[in-house]
Design a protein around this motif. Sequence first.
Motif, mmCIF file in Angstrom:
data_model
loop_
_atom_site.group_PDB
_atom_site.id
_atom_site.type_symbol
_atom_site.label_atom_id
_atom_site.label_comp_id
_atom_site.label_asym_id
_atom_site.label_seq_id
_atom_site.Cartn_x
_atom_site.Cartn_y
_atom_site.Cartn_z
ATOM 1 N N GLY A 171 0.788 -1.316 -0.003
ATOM 2 C CA GLY A 171 -0.032 0.067 -0.058
ATOM 3 C C GLY A 171 0.867 1.320 -0.232
ATOM 4 N N HIS A 172 0.402 2.171 0.830
ATOM 5 C CA HIS A 172 1.429 3.479 0.904
ATOM 6 C C HIS A 172 0.763 4.327 2.155
ATOM 7 N N TYR A 173 1.635 5.207 2.443
ATOM 8 C CA TYR A 173 1.601 5.807 3.577
ATOM 9 C C TYR A 173 0.661 7.179 3.539
ATOM 10 N N ALA A 174 0.074 7.638 4.582
ATOM 11 C CA ALA A 174 -0.812 8.833 4.474
ATOM 12 C C ALA A 174 -0.929 9.534 5.895
ATOM 13 N N PHE A 175 -1.511 10.714 6.143
ATOM 14 C CA PHE A 175 -1.616 11.306 7.112
ATOM 15 C C PHE A 175 -3.175 11.365 7.400
ATOM 16 N N GLU A 176 -3.628 11.265 8.539
ATOM 17 C CA GLU A 176 -5.277 11.320 8.803
ATOM 18 C C GLU A 176 -5.363 12.535 9.766
ATOM 19 N N LYS A 177 -6.356 13.402 9.332
ATOM 20 C CA LYS A 177 -6.714 14.575 10.242
ATOM 21 C C LYS A 177 -7.859 13.766 11.296
ATOM 22 N N LEU A 178 -7.469 13.947 12.756
ATOM 23 C CA LEU A 178 -8.165 13.445 13.685
ATOM 24 C C LEU A 178 -9.441 14.384 13.863
ATOM 25 N N GLU A 179 -10.539 13.938 14.500
ATOM 26 C CA GLU A 179 -12.068 14.524 14.583
ATOM 27 C C GLU A 179 -11.691 16.083 15.519
ATOM 28 N N ASP A 180 -10.612 16.272 16.073
ATOM 29 C CA ASP A 180 -10.741 17.639 16.613
ATOM 30 C C ASP A 180 -9.891 18.455 15.755
ATOM 31 N N GLY A 181 -9.550 17.998 14.641
ATOM 32 C CA GLY A 181 -8.935 18.954 13.643
ATOM 33 C C GLY A 181 -7.587 19.657 13.803
ATOM 34 N N GLY A 182 -6.921 19.467 15.050
ATOM 35 C CA GLY A 182 -5.812 20.042 15.371
ATOM 36 C C GLY A 182 -4.567 18.914 15.498
ATOM 37 N N ARG A 183 -4.948 17.849 15.314
ATOM 38 C CA ARG A 183 -3.925 16.612 15.399
ATOM 39 C C ARG A 183 -4.087 15.701 14.241
ATOM 40 N N MET A 184 -2.860 15.067 13.653
ATOM 41 C CA MET A 184 -2.909 14.150 12.791
ATOM 42 C C MET A 184 -2.312 12.933 13.277
ATOM 43 N N SER A 185 -2.716 11.677 12.629
ATOM 44 C CA SER A 185 -1.992 10.501 12.881
ATOM 45 C C SER A 185 -1.359 10.015 11.528
ATOM 46 N N PHE A 186 -0.343 9.062 11.678
ATOM 47 C CA PHE A 186 0.206 8.739 10.511
ATOM 48 C C PHE A 186 -0.175 7.204 10.301
ATOM 49 N N VAL A 187 -0.626 6.882 9.114
ATOM 50 C CA VAL A 187 -1.174 5.505 8.618
ATOM 51 C C VAL A 187 -0.539 4.908 7.427
ATOM 52 N N ARG A 188 -0.777 3.646 7.382
ATOM 53 C CA ARG A 188 -0.593 2.891 6.319
ATOM 54 C C ARG A 188 -1.935 2.411 5.625
ATOM 55 N N LYS A 189 -2.382 2.760 4.254
ATOM 56 C CA LYS A 189 -3.528 2.357 3.608
ATOM 57 C C LYS A 189 -3.016 0.912 2.534
ATOM 58 N N ARG A 190 -3.778 -0.034 3.015
ATOM 59 C CA ARG A 190 -3.462 -1.018 2.057
ATOM 60 C C ARG A 190 -4.433 -1.240 0.850
ATOM 61 N N PRO A 191 -3.879 -2.136 -0.048
ATOM 62 C CA PRO A 191 -4.663 -2.107 -1.341
ATOM 63 C C PRO A 191 -5.927 -2.421 -1.272
ATOM 64 N N ASP A 192 -6.376 -3.211 0.041
ATOM 65 C CA ASP A 192 -7.713 -3.631 0.234
ATOM 66 C C ASP A 192 -8.655 -2.546 0.913
ATOM 67 N N GLY A 193 -7.653 -1.534 1.173
ATOM 68 C CA GLY A 193 -8.648 -0.336 1.786
ATOM 69 C C GLY A 193 -8.759 -0.242 3.233
ATOM 70 N N THR A 194 -8.149 -1.199 4.026
ATOM 71 C CA THR A 194 -7.944 -1.112 5.473
ATOM 72 C C THR A 194 -6.870 -0.106 5.682
ATOM 73 N N VAL A 195 -7.061 0.376 7.107
ATOM 74 C CA VAL A 195 -5.919 1.338 7.259
ATOM 75 C C VAL A 195 -5.151 0.914 8.767
ATOM 76 N N LEU A 196 -3.970 0.909 8.748
ATOM 77 C CA LEU A 196 -3.287 0.631 9.839
ATOM 78 C C LEU A 196 -2.514 1.844 10.395
ATOM 79 N N ARG A 197 -2.831 2.092 11.598
ATOM 80 C CA ARG A 197 -2.525 3.285 12.149
ATOM 81 C C ARG A 197 -1.092 3.081 12.932
ATOM 82 N N VAL A 198 -0.030 3.628 12.192
ATOM 83 C CA VAL A 198 1.339 3.471 12.787
ATOM 84 C C VAL A 198 1.389 4.353 14.005
#
Length: 160
Positions: free
Chosen positions: A55-82
């Motif tokens: 897959g590939h890496y991405a960043f995810e905006k968290l619901e509070d809008g002031g923070r981000m997490s780092f994730v890996r999105k797999r080809p099947d669409g599942t997200v691994l929060r690193v």
Amino acid sequence: TQAPTRPAGPTEELLPIEIPIDRCFDVQWNPPGHPTLTAQWLQPPHNDRYGGRDGHYAFEKLEDGGRMSFVRKRPDGTVLRVFEEVEFLVVSDDVLLFNGDPGAASFVPGGGYGTLVKAPSVPAGDAGGSWATRPLANGSEIASAEEWLLEKFPKSHRAV
């Protein structure tokens, strides 16, 4: 340790970027990382070292809008929060450095896991290097890092 697998929730938003696996690394670096960042001993990101990395890496905006997490999105669409949370530290035209899970590891300089993202302007892979950088200012670091990521890794980008 493998990061837990979970689908992206309705209150989280993945940035529309795709960072190739061979452009993100856990690094040994020279705090504070500016005016020159020296990174060496590049390894797969902490919490994402075991098992097949696809897959590939991405960043995810968290619901509070002031923070981000780092994730890996797999080809099947599942997200691994690193990393549950990231703290952006320094940037240049060629690299972005952040601490993954800041404060999680008191034995690590900066209290997190130094993680380097290499832009397409430098060769992919685990070679270390030195780059002239600038610190990301308090309060605007997320916006500055997001702008850098969107410019360097738009979703249509495909590394060769």
